[in-house]
Design a protein around this motif. Structure first.
Motif, PDB file in Angstrom:
ATOM      1  N   ALA A   1       0.830  -1.209   0.000  1.00 55.02           N
ATOM      2  CA  ALA A   1       0.000   0.000   0.000  1.00 55.02           C
ATOM      3  C   ALA A   1       0.864   1.258   0.000  1.00 55.02           C
ATOM      4  O   ALA A   1       0.546   2.235  -0.702  1.00 55.02           O
ATOM      5  N   LEU A   2       1.951   1.246   0.747  1.00 56.31           N
ATOM      6  CA  LEU A   2       2.838   2.414   0.784  1.00 56.31           C
ATOM      7  C   LEU A   2       3.521   2.627  -0.563  1.00 56.31           C
ATOM      8  O   LEU A   2       3.711   3.774  -0.979  1.00 56.31           O
ATOM      9  N   ASP A   3       3.882   1.560  -1.250  1.00 58.77           N
ATOM     10  CA  ASP A   3       4.467   1.694  -2.593  1.00 58.77           C
ATOM     11  C   ASP A   3       3.470   2.330  -3.558  1.00 58.77           C
ATOM     12  O   ASP A   3       3.817   3.225  -4.337  1.00 58.77           O
ATOM     13  N   ILE A   4       2.225   1.871  -3.500  1.00 59.26           N
ATOM     14  CA  ILE A   4       1.180   2.435  -4.366  1.00 59.26           C
ATOM     15  C   ILE A   4       0.955   3.899  -4.008  1.00 59.26           C
ATOM     16  O   ILE A   4       0.843   4.758  -4.892  1.00 59.26           O
ATOM     17  N   ALA A   5       0.919   4.210  -2.705  1.00 59.88           N
ATOM     18  CA  ALA A   5       0.705   5.588  -2.255  1.00 59.88           C
ATOM     19  C   ALA A   5       1.842   6.499  -2.708  1.00 59.88           C
ATOM     20  O   ALA A   5       1.597   7.639  -3.129  1.00 59.88           O
TER      21      ALA A   5
ATOM     22  N   THR B   1       1.498   8.095   7.151  1.00 56.34           N
ATOM     23  CA  THR B   1       0.948   7.083   8.054  1.00 56.34           C
ATOM     24  C   THR B   1       0.554   7.764   9.346  1.00 56.34           C
ATOM     25  O   THR B   1       1.166   8.745   9.774  1.00 56.34           O
ATOM     26  N   ASP B   2      -0.474   7.238   9.977  1.00 54.82           N
ATOM     27  CA  ASP B   2      -1.002   7.785  11.222  1.00 54.82           C
ATOM     28  C   ASP B   2      -0.054   7.450  12.379  1.00 54.82           C
ATOM     29  O   ASP B   2       0.416   6.314  12.485  1.00 54.82           O
ATOM     30  N   ILE B   3       0.223   8.405  13.229  1.00 50.47           N
ATOM     31  CA  ILE B   3       1.120   8.185  14.362  1.00 50.47           C
ATOM     32  C   ILE B   3       0.520   7.206  15.368  1.00 50.47           C
ATOM     33  O   ILE B   3       1.221   6.377  15.939  1.00 50.47           O
ATOM     34  N   GLN B   4      -0.786   7.278  15.584  1.00 52.79           N
ATOM     35  CA  GLN B   4      -1.427   6.393  16.562  1.00 52.79           C
ATOM     36  C   GLN B   4      -1.685   4.999  16.023  1.00 52.79           C
ATOM     37  O   GLN B   4      -1.787   4.047  16.788  1.00 52.79           O
ATOM     38  N   ASP B   5      -1.826   4.868  14.713  1.00 58.90           N
ATOM     39  CA  ASP B   5      -2.054   3.570  14.091  1.00 58.90           C
ATOM     40  C   ASP B   5      -1.278   3.530  12.782  1.00 58.90           C
ATOM     41  O   ASP B   5      -1.739   4.046  11.764  1.00 58.90           O
ATOM     42  N   GLY B   6      -0.106   2.934  12.813  1.00 60.28           N
ATOM     43  CA  GLY B   6       0.776   2.900  11.654  1.00 60.28           C
ATOM     44  C   GLY B   6       0.235   2.138  10.463  1.00 60.28           C
ATOM     45  O   GLY B   6       0.842   2.151   9.397  1.00 60.28           O
ATOM     46  N   ASN B   7      -0.909   1.473  10.617  1.00 58.91           N
ATOM     47  CA  ASN B   7      -1.533   0.758   9.506  1.00 58.91           C
ATOM     48  C   ASN B   7      -2.608   1.592   8.820  1.00 58.91           C
ATOM     49  O   ASN B   7      -3.352   1.071   7.996  1.00 58.91           O
ATOM     50  N   VAL B   8      -2.683   2.867   9.159  1.00 57.33           N
ATOM     51  CA  VAL B   8      -3.627   3.782   8.514  1.00 57.33           C
ATOM     52  C   VAL B   8      -2.823   4.766   7.664  1.00 57.33           C
ATOM     53  O   VAL B   8      -1.878   5.397   8.151  1.00 57.33           O
ATOM     54  N   ILE B   9      -3.191   4.862   6.394  1.00 56.84           N
ATOM     55  CA  ILE B   9      -2.586   5.851   5.498  1.00 56.84           C
ATOM     56  C   ILE B   9      -3.598   6.974   5.323  1.00 56.84           C
ATOM     57  O   ILE B   9      -4.765   6.738   5.024  1.00 56.84           O
ATOM     58  N   ARG B  10      -3.129   8.200   5.533  1.00 60.57           N
ATOM     59  CA  ARG B  10      -3.975   9.384   5.374  1.00 60.57           C
ATOM     60  C   ARG B  10      -3.513  10.183   4.159  1.00 60.57           C
ATOM     61  O   ARG B  10      -2.325  10.387   3.973  1.00 60.57           O
ATOM     62  N   PHE B  11      -4.471  10.604   3.367  1.00 57.95           N
ATOM     63  CA  PHE B  11      -4.198  11.436   2.203  1.00 57.95           C
ATOM     64  C   PHE B  11      -4.757  12.832   2.460  1.00 57.95           C
ATOM     65  O   PHE B  11      -5.882  12.973   2.955  1.00 57.95           O
ATOM     66  N   PHE B  12      -3.965  13.842   2.117  1.00 58.83           N
ATOM     67  CA  PHE B  12      -4.370  15.241   2.209  1.00 58.83           C
ATOM     68  C   PHE B  12      -4.203  15.818   0.812  1.00 58.83           C
ATOM     69  O   PHE B  12      -3.097  15.865   0.281  1.00 58.83           O
ATOM     70  N   GLU B  13      -5.325  16.248   0.235  1.00 58.94           N
ATOM     71  CA  GLU B  13      -5.330  16.651  -1.173  1.00 58.94           C
ATOM     72  C   GLU B  13      -5.952  18.033  -1.316  1.00 58.94           C
ATOM     73  O   GLU B  13      -6.967  18.318  -0.683  1.00 58.94           O
ATOM     74  N   GLN B  14      -5.343  18.865  -2.172  1.00 64.51           N
ATOM     75  CA  GLN B  14      -5.883  20.188  -2.479  1.00 64.51           C
ATOM     76  C   GLN B  14      -5.959  20.352  -3.990  1.00 64.51           C
ATOM     77  O   GLN B  14      -4.968  20.106  -4.693  1.00 64.51           O
TER      78      GLN B  14
END
Length: 101
Positions: free
Chosen positions: A18-22, A42-55
């Motif tokens: 998932a990280l490669d795709i991201a 990746t989320d600091i509290q849960d390293g298995n969550v990927i967060r996207f911030f898009e503008q």
């Protein structure tokens, strides 16, 4: 401007994939016309969550992004990567002010 915040819970054994795709998605998305900024972390509290911030400059830029080949690759891979339901929020922004710290 349109701002998106998306959170994707990823199966731990699929996180590297998932990280490669991201990483590819971020690189290619930042080259799109109308994309102001596109980031993933990746989320600091849960390293298995990927967060996207898009503008995006406007709705047309967002639509072009969702039609892009690199976004379609992520969308096709998601069913095998997800460990739960993603959350995606869209914000319509009229103005932005940079704050000095």
């Amino acid at each position: 401007m349109i701002v998106l915040h998306a959170s994707f819970p990823i199966e731990p054994d699929r996180l590297d994939e998932a990280l490669d795709i991201a990483e590819t998605l971020v690189e290619e998305s930042n080259e799109e016309d109308g994309t102001i900024d596109y980031r993933a972390a990746t989320d600091i509290q849960d390293g298995n969550v990927i967060r996207f911030f898009e503008q995006y400059e406007d709705a047309e830029a967002l639509e072009a992004h969702t039609d892009s080949e690199h976004f379609q690759r992520l969308e096709a891979a998601l069913p095998d990567l997800l460990a739960g339901e993603p959350e995606v929020y869209q914000f319509e922004v009229d103005s932005v002010t940079e704050l000095e710290l």
